[in-house]
Design an enzyme around this catalytic site. Structure first.
Site, short mmCIF file in Angstrom:
data_model
loop_
_atom_site.label_atom_id
_atom_site.label_comp_id
_atom_site.label_asym_id
_atom_site.label_seq_id
_atom_site.Cartn_x
_atom_site.Cartn_y
_atom_site.Cartn_z
N ASP A 1 39.80 37.73 35.78
CA ASP A 1 40.70 37.19 36.62
C ASP A 1 40.24 35.64 36.33
O ASP A 1 38.85 35.14 36.25
CB ASP A 1 40.34 37.58 37.99
CG ASP A 1 41.38 36.99 38.90
OD1 ASP A 1 42.00 38.09 39.47
OD2 ASP A 1 41.54 35.98 39.09
N ASN B 1 47.21 45.15 45.64
CA ASN B 1 48.08 44.50 46.46
C ASN B 1 49.71 44.53 46.17
O ASN B 1 49.92 44.53 44.95
CB ASN B 1 48.18 42.60 46.59
CG ASN B 1 46.74 42.40 47.11
OD1 ASN B 1 46.00 43.23 47.73
ND2 ASN B 1 46.19 41.30 46.59
N HIS C 1 48.75 45.44 39.17
CA HIS C 1 47.21 45.30 38.78
C HIS C 1 46.23 45.73 39.56
O HIS C 1 46.52 45.92 40.65
CB HIS C 1 46.93 43.89 38.25
CG HIS C 1 47.35 42.98 39.38
ND1 HIS C 1 48.55 42.61 39.47
CD2 HIS C 1 46.64 42.22 40.29
CE1 HIS C 1 48.79 41.79 40.56
NE2 HIS C 1 47.38 41.41 40.87
N HIS D 1 42.44 45.17 41.20
CA HIS D 1 41.42 44.28 41.20
C HIS D 1 40.16 45.00 41.05
O HIS D 1 39.90 46.01 42.04
CB HIS D 1 41.26 43.49 42.62
CG HIS D 1 42.65 42.51 42.64
ND1 HIS D 1 42.32 41.24 42.06
CD2 HIS D 1 43.61 42.62 42.81
CE1 HIS D 1 43.68 40.57 42.45
NE2 HIS D 1 44.48 41.49 43.07
P1 5GP Z 1 47.49 39.40 43.35
O1 5GP Z 1 47.31 38.42 44.20
O2 5GP Z 1 48.78 39.63 42.62
O3 5GP Z 1 46.99 40.97 43.68
O4 5GP Z 1 46.59 38.97 42.08
C1 5GP Z 1 46.98 38.15 41.04
C2 5GP Z 1 45.59 37.74 40.21
O5 5GP Z 1 45.95 37.53 39.14
C3 5GP Z 1 44.88 36.53 41.10
O6 5GP Z 1 43.39 37.16 41.40
C4 5GP Z 1 45.01 35.46 40.04
O7 5GP Z 1 43.40 34.68 40.11
C5 5GP Z 1 45.03 36.20 38.63
N1 5GP Z 1 45.70 35.44 37.68
C6 5GP Z 1 46.65 34.73 37.91
N2 5GP Z 1 47.50 34.10 36.79
C7 5GP Z 1 46.46 34.58 35.91
C8 5GP Z 1 46.26 34.52 34.55
O8 5GP Z 1 47.02 33.59 33.72
N3 5GP Z 1 45.41 34.90 33.57
C9 5GP Z 1 44.30 35.77 34.22
N4 5GP Z 1 43.34 36.48 33.73
N5 5GP Z 1 44.44 36.03 35.63
C10 5GP Z 1 45.52 35.40 36.27
#
Ligand code: 5GP
Ligand code: ZN
Length: 137
Positions: A32, A88, A101, A103
């Site tokens: 992340d 989420n 995804h 975490h």
């Molecule tokens: P969500 O909030 O949708 O459950 O989690 C999205 C996650 O994706 C966040 O923890 C954020 O830091 C990560 N993320 C967002 N954009 C990118 C990216 O371009 N590359 C990577 N490796 N992680 C990302």
């Protein structure tokens, strides 16, 4: 399946770089970019499914098997003290990237909390009604 506007689809296709910890036909595990803790990584299916509702059951099972494998490996390597596996669905639930995804978050003693909530109270009657409504028949 791919969504042209989806950042994770671009990462899965190798068009945007990522630190990749694991890859097979169905998934990549990437670090992340905004980690909640040291080692925070994401299990991402290569095909575009927005959330748990779109994800086929078989892939959901494979994702959880991979989570167990990664959590075990990461705990050994990082020597962390605990581990959260989170996922989420929907903006109100904190989803910001609308490509499913999981975490993987290593946890360390004395680090700042990352998950907190206030416990609610529902009456016994409400709880009974909910249990009836939510029971899978
Ligand atoms: P969500 O909030 O949708 O459950 O989690 C999205 C996650 O994706 C966040 O923890 C954020 O830091 C990560 N993320 C967002 N954009 C990118 C990216 O371009 N590359 C990577 N490796 N992680 C990302
Ligand atoms: Zn996508």
């Amino acid at each position: 399946m791919r969504d042209e506007n989806c950042i994770f689809c671009k990462i899965m296709a190798g068009e945007i770089p990522s630190r990749t910890l694991f890859e097979d036909d169905d998934f990549k595990v990437i670090m992340d970019v905004g980690p909640a803790a040291k080692g925070h990584s994401l299990i991402v299916p290569k095909q575009h499914y927005a959330d748990i509702y779109e994800l086929p059951s078989e892939l959901a099972g494979e994702a959880m098997k991979l989570a167990k494998r990664m959590a075990t490996h990461m705990t050994t390597v990082l020597n962390c003290d605990g581990f959260n596996i989170m996922q989420n669905n929907g903006e109100v639930a904190g989803q910001t990237v609308f490509h499913y995804h999981l975490h993987l978050v290593p946890r360390y003693k004395d680090a700042a909390p990352i998950l907190t909530w206030t416990q609610n109270h529902f009456s016994d009657e409400e709880m009974d009604e909910l249990a009836e409504k939510l029971s899978v028949k």
